[in-house]
Structures are given as C-alpha cells and as structure tokens.
Design a protein around this motif. Structure first.
Motif, PDB file in Angstrom:
ATOM      1  N   HIS A 114       0.836  -1.204   0.000  1.00 32.14           N
ATOM      2  CA  HIS A 114       0.000   0.000   0.000  1.00 32.14           C
ATOM      3  C   HIS A 114       0.867   1.249   0.000  1.00 32.14           C
ATOM      4  CE1 HIS A 114       0.040   0.447   4.539  1.00 32.14           C
ATOM      5  NE2 HIS A 114       0.304  -0.815   4.425  1.00 32.14           N
ATOM      6  N   TRP A 115       0.248   2.362  -0.162  1.00 32.02           N
ATOM      7  CA  TRP A 115       0.896   3.647  -0.334  1.00 32.02           C
ATOM      8  C   TRP A 115       1.696   4.014   0.920  1.00 32.02           C
ATOM      9  CZ3 TRP A 115      -2.423   8.737  -0.245  1.00 32.02           C
ATOM     10  CH2 TRP A 115      -1.596   9.842  -0.490  1.00 32.02           C
ATOM     11  N   GLY A 116       3.015   4.158   0.758  1.00 32.10           N
ATOM     12  CA  GLY A 116       3.854   4.563   1.893  1.00 32.10           C
ATOM     13  C   GLY A 116       4.381   5.960   1.684  1.00 32.10           C
ATOM     14  N   TYR A 117       5.621   6.182   2.073  1.00 31.54           N
ATOM     15  CA  TYR A 117       6.272   7.472   1.800  1.00 31.54           C
ATOM     16  C   TYR A 117       7.585   7.120   1.134  1.00 31.54           C
ATOM     17  CZ  TYR A 117       6.261   5.888   6.561  1.00 31.54           C
ATOM     18  OH  TYR A 117       6.213   5.068   7.651  1.00 31.54           O
ATOM     19  N   ILE A 147       4.791   0.594   1.092  1.00 30.77           N
ATOM     20  CA  ILE A 147       4.827  -0.390   2.173  1.00 30.77           C
ATOM     21  C   ILE A 147       4.514  -1.740   1.525  1.00 30.77           C
ATOM     22  CG2 ILE A 147       3.741  -1.089   4.341  1.00 30.77           C
ATOM     23  CD1 ILE A 147       3.255   2.058   4.695  1.00 30.77           C
ATOM     24  N   ARG A 162      -3.049  -1.791   5.002  1.00 31.42           N
ATOM     25  CA  ARG A 162      -4.210  -0.911   5.132  1.00 31.42           C
ATOM     26  C   ARG A 162      -4.964  -0.795   3.817  1.00 31.42           C
ATOM     27  NH1 ARG A 162      -4.636   1.877  10.022  1.00 31.42           N
ATOM     28  NH2 ARG A 162      -6.507   2.888   9.222  1.00 31.42           N
ATOM     29  N   MET A 182      -7.696   1.532   3.871  1.00 30.25           N
ATOM     30  CA  MET A 182      -8.235   2.901   3.899  1.00 30.25           C
ATOM     31  C   MET A 182      -7.470   3.725   4.927  1.00 30.25           C
ATOM     32  SD  MET A 182     -11.821   2.773   6.026  1.00 30.25           S
ATOM     33  CE  MET A 182     -12.601   1.493   5.067  1.00 30.25           C
TER      34      MET A 182
END
Lengths: 478, 142
Positions: free
Chosen positions: A66-69, A73, A405, A407
C-alpha cells in the motif's frame, strides 16, 4: 490500480516494464482483486524506487502493498554496492525493525473458554504492559546500558534476565544484529529511548493472545510447536523512539547527501546515499543498532507477558516460535545473473522468507524454510507461513508482513466508533484493551485488506506457504 | 485581497496522517501545523496550558526548516511525555525559535489515540498563495 499497463505473467504475478528513468522492472505479487484495489500510488512509488542507482533485479511489491512514503509499504528492493548502489532510510521506514514474534503457551483453548477468564487476562496484560502515547517502561537505561543494548539486542536483554538463552536461537540474526554502531546513534535518539524499553507503542502495534484455528501443514506446524486449539501469544512492536529519531535524522542528511553525490531523486522521500559513503555507512551502523533495540524491546515485552501468564496460568510456558522484522535493510548473498552477489536488500513492510535449506535459518527449522509471521488486525486472523523453495529469484526471498491498510485513518474513524467496535469484537469473543477508543477505530479490522486473500496470494505466488492460521482472543492495543 | 484565516487541517494519506497549517504569515502557518500535530493525538482543547517548553532549530531551506520544526515538537512530546495546545513561533533568517504551551500526558483525560513517530518529506510543501496566505504541510508517520 489500472491493470492496462501491467503484463500478467501468471494469476498472481504482474510486471510493469521499465520506462523513462526506470533501471529495472516492477513486479507485483497479488491476485487480480488485490491489485485492482491497490492505490495507483503504489505503482508510482515502486517505479520511482526502480530509478535509484545500483538497483538490481526488480523492485517487488508484496500482496499487502500500500501507499507509503517514498517506498511503498510491502516494497522490496536490492542494491549492489559494486554498481554504486544506495541505501535509503525511506526504504527501511521510521519504525526500524518493527516486527512480530509468536510464542506458544502450552495452554489449550479450553483454558480460555469463558469470557470471565479472557477478561481477567486482558486486564492483567493491559495493566502490566505499558501501551499507548505517554506510557513509560519500568526500565531506565544508563549511558553504558544503552550502548550495551544497542550492540547486543535480545542477547543483551537475555543476559539482563529478560528471557532465556533458548529464545535467542529462534530470533533472526540469533537475536543480535552484527555491524551495529552505537557510536553512530545520536544523543537525541538515545534520549527518546531512555524510558521506552519494554513499551508496546501505539498505532498498529499490539500484543495478542490467539488460538490456532487452522493448520495447513501439520508437519511444519508441529515442528513450530503449533496444533489446532493451541493458545499462542503474538507481539507486534519495533524500535520505538530511537528508531524513529534515527529515521528522521537520516532522511534530512540523505537528502543533502543525494544532492552532493549527484543522485536525481524522483521523490524527496527516496533520499539516499551510496552504500560506500560516509553517510551510507553511518546510517547502516545506526540502523543496525536500532534493529538491536527492536529485538531487545520485543524480548522485554516477552518477559512481561511471561510474568502475567506465570501469575494467571502457572502451568503455562511461553516458548518462542520465531521473531521476524519487517522494516530493515540487510546485506545478504543472492544469485544474480549467474553470480553470487552481496546485496543490500531493503524490506519495508516485507518479511524475510528464506527458503528451506538456507544457512541463515536456525538449524532447528532449516529444512522447513524460515517462519514468516503475518500480523493481524484485532478481529481478523494472523498467519504463520514458511519461506517457499525458489523464492530467492522471485523476491530476494521476501513475503508479505500483514494485511496492509485498505483505507486511511480518517476514513476509518468516519466509518467506525471505537467503543462500539470494542463491544462488537467482545461479542465475537475478542477482548480488546486500549487507552484510546479513537485509536481502536483507526485500527478497525475493516480498515485493512482481507488478510486471507493476501496470504493466499503470497502462497500462490511461491513466496511463502501457509502453515497455520491464528484467531485473536485478547488484544492489547497501544 | 481576501483575508488569510488562521487554521489547521488534516490531510488524507493511505497509512498515515498529513498536517497542514495556514495563516497570514509563515510563523502562523508553522504554529497551526503544530496544533494539527497535537490533534493527531487528541483534540487540542483537551490539553491544558500548565507548562512551557522552548524549541530552536534551523535549516537553510524553508521546507527543511518546517520538517525540522515538526520533528523538534515530536521530540519534545516523546521525551517529556507532553502534549501542546498552543505554539508561538518566531522566525529569523534560517532560524526558528518557539515556545510550546501544554502539559504532561494524562491518559485518562486526553485519551491519546496514536503517537506521531516523525515528520516525513511526503506532501511536504511550504508556499504562499496568490492572496499572500501561507500554508505549510507534510505527512506525519504514525
């Protein structure tokens, strides 16, 4: 995520061919539904990682991606120091060496059959294990003890009396990460940790009492000490304030270092430094010390759990199955282009999953493959897996780390109320204790992907095979 | 020219939470981002102002200074086990000095939800809009 730019290689493998500044392809492992549900940012971030110097093979995204920085991730990327490869603090994450350990208890589910017993156990664990914002551990480290902890990891904790020597052979690295440099850990990072040893943290960290509800591989499960109906304990925590401070300091330092070394960053969060540079070496030394901090912390949390069980269930014996870290960068040997190479493998929200026979698996499990522990979400299941044969060429021997995650925290708090969720889970037999109802709502089981589908994908993709499924009975949330 | 309301808000992020502070000047924007940081943990109006802490940091670039500012606040929250309701920021050249007004964490009253681990470079932006209003933002790892 749009599928039209992905080439399906099989039912759970998707290839995004190199384009633009990408040096290697991106490979995603997940069944179609999970890929479709992934944020487009996951692919964008993985493609950005594939532009960094010295990246080899492919950038991999695990089924829980999923979207990390910077890095997604669930992202795995390996860098070759002989090809100007880099190390990136963003590729490890702020909670360095965050991970999971699972312990058998010797108890059967019948011992926790009634609600009153589970309630009392939940209360006792919550009272004894510091959890949540502002909690303090009972341990306060002197400067000399801090150095010993950063160099020794779980070995230090056991020598201090928080555990038994047999624990160490069932922890990655034998409980002590080599190459740690306590002298590279800043005074501010040390100060953040001084009173945080033996604390759980907050967010998705937890201590759960679980029951083995399904066994998929009886032979491997038996060797791991697991059979259907057994009660186990799982702990999810990391390097606490020390790791966070090392991560944030390195991010700023690496941003400047990347510029000084002429590295073009598609995203500032991918700040990195050559492995063979002063900044790179300093980060690696400090990060390894943070790995030791996480290993020591989970060891102390284990000791605290043992104390509670000794009081509540004198017959219980908490024995470690295994301890894995899922936010790391480790130097490992892998075959690449027919040659054995020493690579720096970043796993951010991904678990090392060495295949059967790998020399770095403890002798007791070597023929089975490395145990891979997949964290749960209070209401849904956790899993115990084992590394699959041949996964080295698929993912540098990596697998997923949790459900991932689905959401944001804000969306979750709009959808669920903490107090109501705690009541609902209790009606389902899961007793949750947390200092914050909102914290529970943010971590609602429904805010995560379907962990069963994630694990099915990991198995179908040949990353790790299912051994056992664990269902929560008691959950202490930070 | 429209006025610049002083306010803070949270931004959506897949796993974490973004903070944004806005105001007529850079100092107000940084102060409001501090309040947004507190609001990740608990509603700021639950925090009493019984103690003050001073913070100093510097960076040659505005966005790096904002990143260091939020990390300095997180450091004080973590090491002092405190929450802050109000922030007073003064900027001079590349230096920031601030006074943080708050109190030690009281788990029963604050019901803290989640601890900020660190400010990140994700969605990091410090900018002035056409009307002259300043906003400063980034994602916080929690």
């Amino acid at each position: 995520m749009e599928l039209n730019e992905l080439e399906p290689l099989d039912e759970t493998t998707w290839r995004y061919a190199p384009r633009g500044a990408m040096r290697v392809p991106v490979i995603l492992y997940a069944q179609r539904g999970l890929v479709e549900a992934m944020d487009q940012k996951v692919l964008e971030q993985a493609a950005n990682v594939s532009t960094l110097p010295g990246v080899v093979g492919a950038v991999y995204v695990m089924p829980d991606g999923h979207w990390g920085y910077g890095f997604p991730i669930g992202g795995v990327a390996a860098f070759d120091p002989d090809r100007d490869g880099v190390v990136s603090a963003g590729g490890v994450g702020f909670d360095i060496s965050c991970g999971v350990r699972t312990l058998t208890t010797g108890l059967r589910a019948e011992a926790l059959a009634d609600n009153g017993t589970r309630e009392r156990l939940a209360d006792a664990l919550f009272a004894h294990i510091p959890a949540g914002v502002g909690s303090r551990g009972r341990i306060r480290l002197s400067d000399a003890e801090m150095d010993d902890m950063l160099a020794g990891g779980a070995r230090w904790a056991v020598a201090m009396g928080w555990g038994q020597p047999a624990d160490l052979e069932r922890i990655e690295e034998g409980g002590c990460m080599a190459g740690a440099r306590p002298d590279y850990v800043s005074p501010r990072a040390r100060e953040r940790q001084r009173r945080e040893m033996g604390t759980l943290g907050s967010g998705n960290h937890y201590l759960e009492v679980q029951v083995v509800d399904t066994v998929y591989d009886p032979n491997t499960a038996a060797r791991f000490g697991l059979s259907t109906g057994d009660v186990v304990v799982s702990i999810h925590s990391g390097s606490r304030g020390l790791g966070h401070q090392i991560g944030t300091e390195a991010l700023a330092e690496m941003w400047l270092a990347a510029r000084a070394h002429g590295i073009t960053l598609p995203d500032r969060e991918l700040a990195c430094a050559p492995i063979r540079s002063e900044t790179g070496e300093r980060y690696l030394g400090a990060m390894r010390a943070a790995i030791n901090c996480a290993l020591a912390n989970r060891q102390i949390l284990t000791h605290l759990a043992r104390e509670v069980f000794a009081e509540s269930f004198p017959a219980a014996r908490l024995e470690l199955v295994y301890d894995v870290s899922h936010n790391t960068c480790k130097a490992e040997n892998h075959r690449l282009d027919g040659q054995e190479r020493r690579l720096y493998v970043h796993r951010k929200g991904a678990t090392r999953a060495f295949p059967p026979g790998h020399p770095d698996i403890p002798a007791v499990y070597r023929d089975l493959g490395q145990p891979v522990l997949i964290g749960g979400t209070m209401g849904t299941a956790s899993y115990v897996l084992a590394g699959s044969p041949g996964n080295e060429r698929r993912s540098f021997s990596s697998a997923c780390h949790g459900a991932g995650r689905a959401m944001s925290r804000r969306q979750a708090t709009r959808q669920w109320k903490g107090a109501e969720l705690i009541r609902r889970l209790q009606a389902e037999g899961v007793h949750v204790r947390s200092p914050s109802a909102r914290g529970v709502a943010e971590e609602a089981p429904g805010a995560y992907k379907d962990v069963d589908a994630v694990v099915e994908s990991a198995e179908a993709a040949g990353l790790a095979r299912k051994v056992a499924r664990l269902r929560p009975l008691v959950c202490i949330k930070g | 020219m429209r006025p610049c309301p002083t306010h803070w808000e949270h931004l959506e992020h897949g796993a974490d939470i973004g903070v944004r502070g806005c105001g007529p000047g850079l100092e107000a924007a940084f102060e409001q981002a501090g309040v947004a940081l507190t609001a990740i943990v608990c509603p700021p109006d639950r925090v009493h102002e019984s103690a003050t802490v001073t913070v100093d940091c510097e960076a040659a670039e505005r966005e790096l200074l904002f990143f260091r500012w939020l990390n300095a606040v997180i450091y004080e929250m973590d090491t002092r086990r405190m929450l802050f309701r109000r922030y007073r920021v003064t900027l001079r050249d590349h230096r920031l000095s601030a006074t943080l007004h708050g109190e030690p964490v009281d788990p029963a009253r604050h019901r803290p939800a989640v601890e900020p681990k660190g400010a990140t470079f994700t969605a990091l932006r410090v900018a002035q809009d056409a009307a002259g209003c300043w906003c400063a933002q980034c994602v916080i790892d929690v």
